[in-house]
Design a protein around this motif. Structure first.
Motif, PDB file in Angstrom:
ATOM      1  N   GLN A 420       0.805  -1.212   0.000  1.00 35.30           N
ATOM      2  CA  GLN A 420       0.000   0.000   0.000  1.00 35.30           C
ATOM      3  C   GLN A 420       0.844   1.271   0.000  1.00 35.30           C
ATOM      4  N   GLU A 421       2.165   1.086   0.082  1.00 39.42           N
ATOM      5  CA  GLU A 421       3.058   2.252   0.047  1.00 39.42           C
ATOM      6  C   GLU A 421       3.655   2.467  -1.336  1.00 39.42           C
ATOM      7  N   CYS A 422       4.173   1.383  -1.950  1.00 42.87           N
ATOM      8  CA  CYS A 422       4.872   1.564  -3.235  1.00 42.87           C
ATOM      9  C   CYS A 422       4.237   0.803  -4.393  1.00 42.87           C
ATOM     10  N   GLY A 423       3.206  -0.007  -4.124  1.00 45.45           N
ATOM     11  CA  GLY A 423       2.521  -0.731  -5.192  1.00 45.45           C
ATOM     12  C   GLY A 423       3.176  -2.029  -5.619  1.00 45.45           C
ATOM     13  N   ALA A 434       7.118  -7.847   5.315  1.00 41.96           N
ATOM     14  CA  ALA A 434       7.649  -6.542   4.907  1.00 41.96           C
ATOM     15  C   ALA A 434       7.828  -6.504   3.403  1.00 41.96           C
ATOM     16  N   CYS A 435       7.625  -5.348   2.820  1.00 42.37           N
ATOM     17  CA  CYS A 435       7.757  -5.196   1.371  1.00 42.37           C
ATOM     18  C   CYS A 435       9.232  -5.307   0.983  1.00 42.37           C
ATOM     19  N   PRO A 436       9.549  -6.180   0.036  1.00 38.58           N
ATOM     20  CA  PRO A 436      10.962  -6.332  -0.364  1.00 38.58           C
ATOM     21  C   PRO A 436      11.509  -5.105  -1.081  1.00 38.58           C
ATOM     22  N   LYS A 437      10.630  -4.218  -1.499  1.00 41.79           N
ATOM     23  CA  LYS A 437      11.074  -3.022  -2.243  1.00 41.79           C
ATOM     24  C   LYS A 437      11.238  -1.804  -1.336  1.00 41.79           C
ATOM     25  N   TRP A 443      -0.384  -4.198   3.564  1.00 43.26           N
ATOM     26  CA  TRP A 443      -0.659  -4.981   2.354  1.00 43.26           C
ATOM     27  C   TRP A 443      -2.165  -5.106   2.117  1.00 43.26           C
ATOM     28  N   LYS A 444      -2.529  -5.273   0.860  1.00 43.15           N
ATOM     29  CA  LYS A 444      -3.908  -5.589   0.510  1.00 43.15           C
ATOM     30  C   LYS A 444      -3.892  -6.749  -0.484  1.00 43.15           C
ATOM     31  N   GLN A 445      -4.669  -7.788  -0.176  1.00 44.43           N
ATOM     32  CA  GLN A 445      -4.705  -8.941  -1.086  1.00 44.43           C
ATOM     33  C   GLN A 445      -5.615  -8.652  -2.278  1.00 44.43           C
TER      34      GLN A 445
END
Length: 883
Positions: A420-423, A434-437, A443-445
């Motif tokens: 939800q932060e970087c897409g 945690a987002c790997p980027k 997160w949203k499924q």
């Protein structure tokens, strides 16, 4: 000997009782067994919303026949059952039920909706399973699976992630089938193409900067709002000078290019077509080739969107009416022609499907198709009939990427998570930490679920425990046969094959046995709209499951459609009655006896004949079943049991049962029981209930026909000589009966029969068969002789190979009554001859009637005159005899 058979055959209570006993004894259950050959069929999983129809009844009857047969052959036979969650069909029903309560999905929320969906599944999802049990399906219900159960769901996640990691699953914008009512993409399998009366609208598009126009025709004028080009064939000289120029799009008043593309058929219409890449699959491909923009003008609910200007918010068909009126007003409507064409309807709600370009999840098919093609070409996979392999190949060789996402909640939710932060998109079995980027944790499924076919593509191995290395997977996989209709070869069969090859390295089944559709008596497809469907459960309630099963298989051949009517059901029920009554007759004569096996030397030629016929039947039926010729196999069984066994052999042995003693009666009883038991075993896969009831009553050596041994060919029962001898005697009986029928002699009137033959072996055959020959030929006595000595000159005769049969006329008929009857018949014939003669002598008739009609009258005249001559000669002969 067990209990007696009821006096009358009543299938209803009997079938339910026997099925309960089979389940209680665990006869349907299969387990991996070392040293025992496995045999496995996975059921095409019926939808949990389903009700048993004739298509289900045929498909499952064929599977049950194969499973019961292989079980009796000694295989460890597993028929793996289960049901499909049926995303769209189930969600529609749940939404409808909620609407009755004033609820909708959005109000309830996803979790609340899923809770309601599982409650619905528990209440209604087992209905079709109970109906399959009524049919007699011997599935291993202890192993029943569901496409949304934990094991199948684990397999779906595993497959999705592996495909994604390999680059086979991707997210992109492509042309899909969209249902405006159900608000979801749908698969090709869910689109039913129906002929509809429509129109061709001939429109004029002005050439930009010139005086001329291009004329084209379309069935969907409302989509011109999204036109981005018009196209002509590059080889069409009429328009060569215009390629690269532009036309002015009517109503929208914008310029769009004139392009050249081989897609255009220059012989069709004017040779000019409008190109709407966002609303037509072919136009979409043209648009990609020419880098055309995709202008979507239709909302998800089938209304015109903001791109439609003044038509925004109108239903697509209302917009069509208004646009056609405006085109006419502006002089851009040339004409409207009536036109019949195929329209795609969503098979769940009968809504016209809208082709739309949408961002969806797809499976890339190019590489997956290659091993599936090779499997058929190498012979690793086989189709019965073989011709259906061509359909399979054609679809795979022209395959498109598979749209697997559905805008539904009931189903396997796509395991894709969006940061939800970087897409960033992460595909995982569980929500990432945690987002790997960017390192964020919000997160949203993905809201979509997977196409139902995605999970059913894994059915042959997911049901056996894959991705776990289960003992069932090791023992039963690959399965042996898939039984299915020809209408889902490419939707389901193809997907199972490429999925299995990708994830197990093996074809999921060795043979695909294709059957046709069940049509009504007039050859029409059964449907609700035609009101020509027949409810198999009603048939079972009235006639029994055995009668339904036999009627469905009788006349059935692989891959071909069949016609179904109640006459077939009644005939099948009559056959069950015939077996029942024959069995009661045998039981009555057996009494409390348990006839021991007799020596073959003590058998009469009649006994050896029927044993030999039964022996050859076992081989032929097995050979037919090996080739999946189930209809042919059961036709042979039907003919043997009804004709050879019941109508001939039982009648042959009646004199021995009623009058015989000792060895000859014992041989007859043993043969009757032996042949009946063997016949029941061969018939059991087709008619499981009636065969089990009789089998358990007439013998006590084996506990159930379901687990008894399958009859094989026995060389010691090969009595070719006796078969030929009894065949000759049967021919003699038929000849005598035909003569008696021609002379209208009632069966009760006995007459002496003389058999004359110079062949000593023929005379021996008749001497040995005298007892039953006399009975079947209604003979008061049988005289076997070498010549005609002592036979009346006026005796009636009939010929068979190497012998003549004579019957004294006086013994056959009452002379005076026969003379009176013949005189009456001769009078009628004279009247007919006179009537036809007058008609042919009438010039008014012969001058006006067609030559064919005149010839028919002449043929009648000749026939009446010939019969009158025969009757007159017969009369003269009888009158002389009376003097």
């Amino acid at each position: 000997m067990g209990r007696e058979l009821e006096k009358t055959y009543h299938p209803a209570g009997m079938e339910d009782r026997l099925y309960g006993e089979w389940e209680k004894q665990g006869y349907f259950h299969a387990e991996p067994k070392e040293g025992k050959e496995p045999y496995c069929i996975v059921i095409p999983p019926p939808n949990i919303t389903g009700q048993l129809h004739m298509g289900h009844a045929l498909d499952n009857t064929l599977q049950d026949i194969l499973i019961r047969w292989k079980r009796m052959e000694g295989k460890e036979a597993l028929w793996q059952p289960g049901t499909d969650h049926a995303s769209i069909a189930t969600e529609v029903k749940i939404v409808q039920k909620m609407a009755e309560e004033g609820l909708d999905k959005e109000t309830l929320g996803r979790d609340g909706f899923m809770e309601r969906a599982w409650e619905w599944k528990e209440e209604y999802g087992g209905v079709i399973i109970d109906q399959l049990k009524k049919l007699g399906a011997s599935c291993d219900w202890e192993r029943e699976r569901f496409t949304l159960d934990q094991g199948c769901s684990d397999a779906v996640l595993e497959v999705f992630i592996r495909y994604y990691e390999k680059g086979y699953i991707y997210r992109g914008s492509k042309m899909i089938n969209w249902c405006p009512v159900c608000q979801t993409t749908i698969s090709d399998a869910e689109v039913e193409h129906v002929e509809k009366n429509s129109h061709f609208y001939h429109l004029r598009y002005k050439i930009a900067g010139e005086e001329g126009y291009l004329e084209l025709a379309t069935t969907r004028p409302e989509t011109l709002l999204g036109d981005t080009a018009v196209a002509v064939n590059p080889g069409d000289e009429r328009y060569a000078a215009l390629v690269g120029k532009k036309v002015v799009l009517p109503i929208v008043n914008k310029e769009i290019p004139i392009i050249a593309d081989d897609y255009v058929d220059r012989e069709f219409g004017t040779g000019v077509v409008k190109i709407t890449p966002a609303h037509d699959p072919n136009d979409f491909e043209v648009g990609l080739r020419h880098n055309l923009p995709q202008v979507n003008v239709i909302n998800d609910d089938g209304t015109i969107n903001a791109m439609g200007g003044e038509y925004e918010g109108l239903d697509r068909y209302e917009a069509r009416k208004r646009m056609v009126a405006r085109l006419k007003e502006e002089g851009n409507l040339v004409k409207i022609e009536d036109h019949v064409h195929n329209v795609g309807l969503h098979d769940r709600c009968d809504t016209v499907v809208e082709p739309l370009v949408k961002q969806q999840w797809f499976v890339r098919m190019d590489e997956l198709a290659k091993p599936a093609i090779q499997a058929l070409k190498s012979g690793e996979l086989q189709f019965v009939p073989e011709r259906y392999g061509k359909i399979y190949l054609h679809w795979l060789e022209n395959i498109r990427d598979w749209c697997i996402s559905r805008q539904l909640w009931w189903g396997h939710r796509i395991p894709a998570y969006y940061c939800q932060e970087c897409g960033e998109i992460v595909v995982s079995k569980e929500m990432p930490q945690a987002c790997p980027k960017c390192g964020a944790s919000r997160w949203k499924q993905d809201e979509d679920s997977l196409d139902t076919w995605f999970s059913s593509a894994l059915w042959p191995f997911s049901t056996l425990g894959w991705p776990e290395a289960t003992k069932e997977m090791e023992y039963f996989f690959p399965t042996n046969v898939l039984v299915t209709g020809y209408d889902i070869i490419f939707f389901w069969v193809v997907r199972m094959v490429f999925s299995s090859l990708e994830f197990t390295g093996k074809v999921p089944f060795k043979t695909v046995f294709i059957h046709g559709l069940v049509r009504d008596a007039d050859g029409r497809k059964m449907s609700k709209s035609l009101g020509n469907g027949i409810d198999p459960l009603e048939v079972i309630g009235q006639y029994g499951a055995d009668a339904l099963r036999l009627a469905l298989v009788t006349g059935n051949s692989p891959g071909n459609d069949m016609r179904f009517n109640l006459e077939k059901i009644e005939s099948s029920r009559n056959f069950a009655n015939k077996i029942w009554n024959a069995s009661r007759f045998i039981l009555m004569n057996l009494g409390d006896e348990e006839p021991e096996e007799v020596s073959l030397e003590s058998l009469t030629p009649a006994d050896k004949w029927i044993l030999s016929k039964a022996n050859n039947l076992a081989k032929e039926v097995t050979d037919n079943m090996d080739r999946f010729e189930l209809g042919l196999a059961v036709a042979k069984l039907y003919d043997f049991i009804w004709d050879e066994f019941c109508d001939w052999y039982i009648e042959m042995v009646k004199p021995r049962l009623y009058q015989g003693e000792g060895e000859t009666r014992e041989a007859a009883l043993w043969t009757l029981k032996t042949v009946l038991v063997q016949s029941l075993k061969l018939l059991h896969p087709y008619m499981p209930f009636v065969t089990e009831e009789i089998f358990k009553t007439i013998q006590s050596q084996e506990t159930s026909i379901m687990v008894s041994y399958w009859p094989g060919f026995r060389p010691e029962w090969d009595f070719a000589k006796e078969e030929a001898e009894i065949t000759l005697l049967k021919e003699a009986v038929r000849s005598v009966r035909n003569v008696r029928a021609d002379m209208q002699v009632p069966p009760s009137r006995k007459a002496k029969v003389h058999v004359v033959s110079e062949d000593a072996d023929i005379r021996r055959i008749f001497r040995e068969g005298t007892v039953f020959f006399a009975s079947l030929a209604s003979a008061s006595e049988v005289e076997i002789q070498e010549d005609r000595t002592g036979i009346d000159e006026d005796a009636v005769s009939t010929m068979i190979p190497q012998a003549a049969i004579y019957m004294p006329l006086a013994e056959l008929v009452d002379m005076e009554k026969e003379v009176a009857r013949l005189e009456k018949e001769a009078g009628k014939l004279r009247q007919e001859v006179e009537r036809v003669s007058k008609k042919l002598a009438n010039q008014g008739f012969t001058s006006k009637a067609p030559a064919q009609v005149i010839q028919e009258e002449k043929d009648k005249q000749a026939k009446y005159e010939q019969v009158l001559e025969q009757v007159s000669a017969r009369l003269e002969q009888l009158k002389k005899k009376l003097k």
